[in-house]
Design a protein around this motif. Structure first.
Motif, mmCIF file in Angstrom:
data_model
loop_
_atom_site.group_PDB
_atom_site.id
_atom_site.type_symbol
_atom_site.label_atom_id
_atom_site.label_comp_id
_atom_site.label_asym_id
_atom_site.label_seq_id
_atom_site.Cartn_x
_atom_site.Cartn_y
_atom_site.Cartn_z
ATOM 1 N N UNK A 84 1.208 -0.948 0.028
ATOM 2 C CA UNK A 84 -0.115 -0.330 0.183
ATOM 3 C C UNK A 84 0.881 1.215 0.082
ATOM 4 N N UNK A 85 1.768 1.010 0.092
ATOM 5 C CA UNK A 85 3.195 1.545 0.117
ATOM 6 C C UNK A 85 2.903 2.700 -1.347
ATOM 7 N N UNK A 86 2.612 3.928 -1.845
ATOM 8 C CA UNK A 86 2.843 4.071 -2.948
ATOM 9 C C UNK A 86 4.658 4.751 -3.254
ATOM 10 N N UNK A 87 5.791 4.607 -3.029
ATOM 11 C CA UNK A 87 7.011 5.112 -2.997
ATOM 12 C C UNK A 87 7.544 3.522 -3.043
ATOM 13 N N UNK A 88 7.308 2.511 -2.443
ATOM 14 C CA UNK A 88 7.669 1.434 -2.608
ATOM 15 C C UNK A 88 6.091 0.391 -3.087
ATOM 16 N N UNK A 89 5.857 0.739 -3.744
ATOM 17 C CA UNK A 89 4.580 -0.839 -4.377
ATOM 18 C C UNK A 89 4.538 -2.223 -4.589
ATOM 19 N N UNK A 90 5.969 -2.928 -4.498
ATOM 20 C CA UNK A 90 5.876 -4.480 -4.831
ATOM 21 C C UNK A 90 6.925 -4.920 -4.082
ATOM 22 N N UNK A 91 6.999 -5.859 -3.131
ATOM 23 C CA UNK A 91 7.566 -6.430 -2.652
ATOM 24 C C UNK A 91 7.795 -8.147 -2.125
ATOM 25 N N UNK A 92 8.750 -8.334 -1.522
ATOM 26 C CA UNK A 92 8.943 -9.910 -1.520
ATOM 27 C C UNK A 92 8.825 -10.243 0.154
ATOM 28 N N UNK A 93 8.305 -11.359 0.274
ATOM 29 C CA UNK A 93 7.874 -11.810 1.275
ATOM 30 C C UNK A 93 9.706 -12.383 2.495
ATOM 31 N N UNK A 94 9.774 -13.346 0.710
ATOM 32 C CA UNK A 94 10.920 -14.183 1.004
ATOM 33 C C UNK A 94 12.212 -13.386 1.803
ATOM 34 N N UNK A 95 12.743 -12.030 1.445
ATOM 35 C CA UNK A 95 13.579 -11.245 1.588
ATOM 36 C C UNK A 95 12.861 -10.696 2.377
ATOM 37 N N UNK A 96 12.076 -9.961 2.666
ATOM 38 C CA UNK A 96 11.402 -9.240 3.416
ATOM 39 C C UNK A 96 11.367 -8.100 3.478
ATOM 40 N N UNK A 97 11.354 -7.473 1.912
ATOM 41 C CA UNK A 97 12.184 -5.898 1.693
ATOM 42 C C UNK A 97 10.865 -5.634 0.371
#
Length: 49
Positions: free
Chosen positions: A10-23
Motif C-alpha cells: 500500500x506504500x506508493x513509494x515502494x509498491x512491490x514487495x518480497x516476503x521471502x527476503x522482507x523488502x
C-alpha cells in the motif's frame, strides 16, 4: 509476479514487495535480487492460483 512471495504493498513509494527476503521496492523484486547477487532468486516458488 508469478512467485508466491511477491506482493503488492500500500506504500506508493515502494509498491512491490518480497516476503521471502522482507523488502519493498519500486522495481520487480526479482530484478533487485538479480542485480544485487548476480543470480536468479533462490527463494522463487511458483504461485498456486
Amino acid at each position: 509476479m508469478k512467485c508466491k512471495h511477491f506482493y503488492v504493498t500500500w506504500d506508493p513509494a515502494f509498491p512491490r514487495g518480497c516476503r521471502a527476503y522482507g523488502f519493498k521496492t519500486v522495481e520487480l523484486p526479482s530484478a533487485v535480487v538479480l542485480r544485487s547477487s548476480g543470480q536468479h532468486c533462490q527463494s522463487y516458488e511458483t504461485k498456486l492460483v
